[in-house]
Design a protein around this motif. Structure first.
Motif, PDB file in Angstrom:
ATOM      1  N   ALA A   1       0.830  -1.202   0.000  1.00  0.00           N
ATOM      2  CA  ALA A   1       0.000   0.000   0.000  1.00  0.00           C
ATOM      3  C   ALA A   1       0.866   1.255   0.000  1.00  0.00           C
ATOM      4  CB  ALA A   1      -0.939   0.000   1.196  1.00  0.00           C
ATOM      5  N   CYS A   2       1.952   1.224   0.778  1.00  0.00           N
ATOM      6  CA  CYS A   2       2.849   2.375   0.831  1.00  0.00           C
ATOM      7  C   CYS A   2       3.515   2.603  -0.515  1.00  0.00           C
ATOM      8  CB  CYS A   2       3.917   2.178   1.910  1.00  0.00           C
ATOM      9  SG  CYS A   2       3.257   2.275   3.592  1.00  0.00           S
ATOM     10  N   ALA A   3       3.976   1.497  -1.123  1.00  0.00           N
ATOM     11  CA  ALA A   3       4.633   1.603  -2.429  1.00  0.00           C
ATOM     12  C   ALA A   3       3.671   2.144  -3.461  1.00  0.00           C
ATOM     13  CB  ALA A   3       5.172   0.237  -2.856  1.00  0.00           C
ATOM     14  N   PHE A   4       2.423   1.698  -3.400  1.00  0.00           N
ATOM     15  CA  PHE A   4       1.411   2.139  -4.360  1.00  0.00           C
ATOM     16  C   PHE A   4       1.113   3.622  -4.181  1.00  0.00           C
ATOM     17  CE2 PHE A   4      -2.964   2.857  -5.715  1.00  0.00           C
ATOM     18  CZ  PHE A   4      -2.912   2.354  -6.998  1.00  0.00           C
ATOM     19  N   SER A   5       1.035   4.066  -2.934  1.00  0.00           N
ATOM     20  CA  SER A   5       0.683   5.464  -2.674  1.00  0.00           C
ATOM     21  C   SER A   5       1.799   6.407  -3.095  1.00  0.00           C
ATOM     22  CB  SER A   5       0.353   5.669  -1.197  1.00  0.00           C
ATOM     23  OG  SER A   5       1.503   5.425  -0.402  1.00  0.00           O
ATOM     24  N   PHE A   6       3.059   5.933  -3.080  1.00  0.00           N
ATOM     25  CA  PHE A   6       4.177   6.785  -3.452  1.00  0.00           C
ATOM     26  C   PHE A   6       4.533   6.658  -4.927  1.00  0.00           C
ATOM     27  CE2 PHE A   6       5.679   6.280   1.171  1.00  0.00           C
ATOM     28  CZ  PHE A   6       4.870   7.316   1.572  1.00  0.00           C
ATOM     29  N   ALA A   7       3.902   5.704  -5.658  1.00  0.00           N
ATOM     30  CA  ALA A   7       4.233   5.474  -7.059  1.00  0.00           C
ATOM     31  C   ALA A   7       3.847   6.695  -7.890  1.00  0.00           C
ATOM     32  CB  ALA A   7       3.507   4.238  -7.579  1.00  0.00           C
ATOM     33  N   GLN A   8       4.667   7.000  -8.883  1.00  0.00           N
ATOM     34  CA  GLN A   8       4.408   8.126  -9.750  1.00  0.00           C
ATOM     35  C   GLN A   8       3.304   7.812 -10.753  1.00  0.00           C
ATOM     36  OE1 GLN A   8       5.540  11.370 -10.286  1.00  0.00           O
ATOM     37  NE2 GLN A   8       6.266  11.196  -8.195  1.00  0.00           N
ATOM     38  N   VAL A   9       2.494   8.792 -11.022  1.00  0.00           N
ATOM     39  CA  VAL A   9       1.466   8.696 -12.061  1.00  0.00           C
ATOM     40  C   VAL A   9       1.931   9.555 -13.225  1.00  0.00           C
ATOM     41  CG1 VAL A   9      -0.937   9.155 -12.649  1.00  0.00           C
ATOM     42  CG2 VAL A   9      -0.340   8.362 -10.351  1.00  0.00           C
ATOM     43  N   ALA A  10       1.901   9.010 -14.438  1.00  0.00           N
ATOM     44  CA  ALA A  10       2.404   9.738 -15.599  1.00  0.00           C
ATOM     45  C   ALA A  10       1.525  10.946 -15.905  1.00  0.00           C
ATOM     46  CB  ALA A  10       2.455   8.811 -16.805  1.00  0.00           C
ATOM     47  N   PRO A  11       2.120  12.047 -16.344  1.00  0.00           N
ATOM     48  CA  PRO A  11       1.323  13.204 -16.759  1.00  0.00           C
ATOM     49  C   PRO A  11       0.616  12.908 -18.080  1.00  0.00           C
ATOM     50  CG  PRO A  11       3.630  13.563 -17.256  1.00  0.00           C
ATOM     51  CD  PRO A  11       3.566  12.279 -16.475  1.00  0.00           C
ATOM     52  N   THR A  12      -0.400  13.698 -18.385  1.00  0.00           N
ATOM     53  CA  THR A  12      -1.083  13.572 -19.671  1.00  0.00           C
ATOM     54  C   THR A  12      -1.057  14.922 -20.375  1.00  0.00           C
ATOM     55  OG1 THR A  12      -3.263  14.124 -18.740  1.00  0.00           O
ATOM     56  CG2 THR A  12      -2.630  11.796 -18.776  1.00  0.00           C
ATOM     57  N   PHE A  13      -1.126  14.876 -21.711  1.00  0.00           N
ATOM     58  CA  PHE A  13      -0.976  16.088 -22.508  1.00  0.00           C
ATOM     59  C   PHE A  13      -1.700  15.860 -23.822  1.00  0.00           C
ATOM     60  CE2 PHE A  13       1.143  18.940 -25.446  1.00  0.00           C
ATOM     61  CZ  PHE A  13       1.488  20.047 -24.688  1.00  0.00           C
ATOM     62  N   SER A  14      -2.656  16.725 -24.156  1.00  0.00           N
ATOM     63  CA  SER A  14      -3.440  16.513 -25.372  1.00  0.00           C
ATOM     64  C   SER A  14      -3.725  17.834 -26.080  1.00  0.00           C
ATOM     65  CB  SER A  14      -4.769  15.821 -25.020  1.00  0.00           C
ATOM     66  OG  SER A  14      -5.597  15.692 -26.162  1.00  0.00           O
ATOM     67  N   TRP A  15      -3.442  17.882 -27.384  1.00  0.00           N
ATOM     68  CA  TRP A  15      -3.814  19.014 -28.219  1.00  0.00           C
ATOM     69  C   TRP A  15      -5.273  18.779 -28.604  1.00  0.00           C
ATOM     70  CZ3 TRP A  15      -0.851  20.401 -33.380  1.00  0.00           C
ATOM     71  CH2 TRP A  15      -1.480  21.481 -33.994  1.00  0.00           C
ATOM     72  N   THR A  16      -6.185  19.375 -27.861  1.00  0.00           N
ATOM     73  CA  THR A  16      -7.580  18.960 -27.921  1.00  0.00           C
ATOM     74  C   THR A  16      -8.347  19.500 -29.123  1.00  0.00           C
ATOM     75  OG1 THR A  16      -7.977  20.696 -26.276  1.00  0.00           O
ATOM     76  CG2 THR A  16      -7.905  18.445 -25.485  1.00  0.00           C
ATOM     77  N   ASN A  17      -7.894  20.573 -29.752  1.00  0.00           N
ATOM     78  CA  ASN A  17      -8.598  21.074 -30.940  1.00  0.00           C
ATOM     79  C   ASN A  17      -7.812  20.812 -32.226  1.00  0.00           C
ATOM     80  OD1 ASN A  17      -6.584  22.981 -30.401  1.00  0.00           O
ATOM     81  ND2 ASN A  17      -7.790  24.678 -31.240  1.00  0.00           N
ATOM     82  N   LYS A  18      -6.981  19.793 -32.205  1.00  0.00           N
ATOM     83  CA  LYS A  18      -6.152  19.463 -33.371  1.00  0.00           C
ATOM     84  C   LYS A  18      -7.000  19.204 -34.621  1.00  0.00           C
ATOM     85  CE  LYS A  18      -2.843  16.474 -32.740  1.00  0.00           C
ATOM     86  NZ  LYS A  18      -2.125  15.178 -32.599  1.00  0.00           N
ATOM     87  N   ALA A  19      -8.153  18.573 -34.438  1.00  0.00           N
ATOM     88  CA  ALA A  19      -9.000  18.219 -35.579  1.00  0.00           C
ATOM     89  C   ALA A  19      -9.440  19.447 -36.373  1.00  0.00           C
ATOM     90  CB  ALA A  19     -10.222  17.428 -35.104  1.00  0.00           C
ATOM     91  N   ASP A  20      -9.427  20.626 -35.740  1.00  0.00           N
ATOM     92  CA  ASP A  20      -9.805  21.850 -36.444  1.00  0.00           C
ATOM     93  C   ASP A  20      -8.862  22.154 -37.601  1.00  0.00           C
ATOM     94  OD1 ASP A  20     -11.809  22.102 -34.610  1.00  0.00           O
ATOM     95  OD2 ASP A  20     -10.895  23.756 -33.507  1.00  0.00           O
ATOM     96  N   TYR A  21      -7.651  21.583 -37.565  1.00  0.00           N
ATOM     97  CA  TYR A  21      -6.636  21.879 -38.580  1.00  0.00           C
ATOM     98  C   TYR A  21      -6.266  20.646 -39.415  1.00  0.00           C
ATOM     99  CZ  TYR A  21      -6.256  26.005 -35.634  1.00  0.00           C
ATOM    100  OH  TYR A  21      -6.547  27.132 -34.922  1.00  0.00           O
ATOM    101  N   GLN A  22      -7.008  19.579 -39.277  1.00  0.00           N
ATOM    102  CA  GLN A  22      -6.745  18.368 -40.054  1.00  0.00           C
ATOM    103  C   GLN A  22      -7.717  18.297 -41.225  1.00  0.00           C
ATOM    104  OE1 GLN A  22      -7.154  15.692 -36.654  1.00  0.00           O
ATOM    105  NE2 GLN A  22      -4.995  15.119 -36.828  1.00  0.00           N
ATOM    106  N   ILE A  23      -7.202  17.977 -42.400  1.00  0.00           N
ATOM    107  CA  ILE A  23      -8.049  17.857 -43.577  1.00  0.00           C
ATOM    108  C   ILE A  23      -7.782  16.540 -44.292  1.00  0.00           C
ATOM    109  CG2 ILE A  23      -8.162  20.357 -43.914  1.00  0.00           C
ATOM    110  CD1 ILE A  23      -6.157  20.088 -46.161  1.00  0.00           C
TER     111      ILE A  23
END
Length: 248
Positions: free
Chosen positions: A11-33
């Motif tokens: 439980a201790c190891a789990f609580s201290f484990a790192q969670v990966a960041p997330t990153f998303s270009w959310t309006n990318k589809a506006d420029y895709q053709i």
């Protein structure tokens, strides 16, 4: 007793484990053709990039700490370069740092493509990409105040999308190719109802694009699609069954 000790350690190891960041270009589809994974920009165009992110682990005693999000536009004279491994030395539009808030949220960056930008069609060896990543301090390593270094982008914290710079004429040509219009829908635009009336019986979703190739409206197909929110102009409605060009 051993089981309890093991569970506590787990439980201790789990609580201290790192969670990966997330990153998303959310309006990318506006420029895709034309179904491309790359995006298309025009010379002189002001591009708005909306980024949704989370910082990752915030668990004590080693939380991640936010620094900034960097956005710019780069070029490289190497055809079909892999944006993940290529060396991009030229800063075509200088990158700017954008602040974030808390452990995650949304930030908006704006870049303007120079009016004298070289078109991809003018130089087949020229490739562009958006420089788009988050810089942060990983709590599993010493923080800068303790002699550590920041993490710049990487898996889950960047978006190395390829960019095509095209003229308006080139964009119009892509959107009006035989392949794009090989299956045309039966329908028309009704000015009195501000809607597109579809005469074919089809199911699924639709997308409406302007002549910049930007997605301006999406939804589920029906016999009458309201387009009252669209500005005056020429648009292309696409579905799995075909396309329809209309003028509002």
């Amino acid at each position: 007793m051993k089981k309890i000790t093991f569970l506590l350690l787990f439980a201790c190891a789990f609580s201290f484990a790192q969670v990966a960041p997330t990153f998303s270009w959310t309006n990318k589809a506006d420029y895709q053709i034309n179904g491309e994974s790359a995006v298309t920009f025009k010379p002189g165009q002001e591009v708005t990039i909306e980024i949704t992110y989370t910082l990752g682990s915030t668990a004590t005693p080693n939380p991640n700490e936010f620094w900034f999000i960097l956005v710019g536009l780069q070029d490289e004279a190497m055809a079909d370069v892999d944006p993940l491994t290529g060396t991009w030395a030229n800063s075509f539009v200088p990158a700017e740092a954008y602040p974030g808030a808390g452990t995650g949220g949304v930030t908006t960056a704006t870049i303007t493509v120079p009016v004298d930008a070289t078109l991809n069609s003018a130089d087949p060896n020229l490739t562009y990409r958006v420089l788009n990543y988050m810089a942060y301090w990983n709590g599993d390593t010493p923080l800068p105040r303790n002699g550590g270094n920041a993490t710049y982008g990487g898996d889950g914290a960047s978006d190395p999308t390829l960019v095509y710079i095209r003229s308006q004429a080139e964009i119009d040509a892509i959107l009006s190719t035989d392949d794009f219009n090989k299956s045309k829908l039966k329908g028309f635009y009704s000015a009195t109802r501000e809607s597109v009336v579809i005469n074919d019986r089809i199911d699924g979703d639709y997308s409406i694009y302007n002549l910049l190739g930007q997605s301006v409206l999406k939804g589920e197909v029906s016999n009458e699609i309201s387009v009252g929110t669209l500005k005056t102009g020429i648009y292309i409605l696409t579905t799995d069954k075909g396309t329809l060009k209309f003028v509002k």
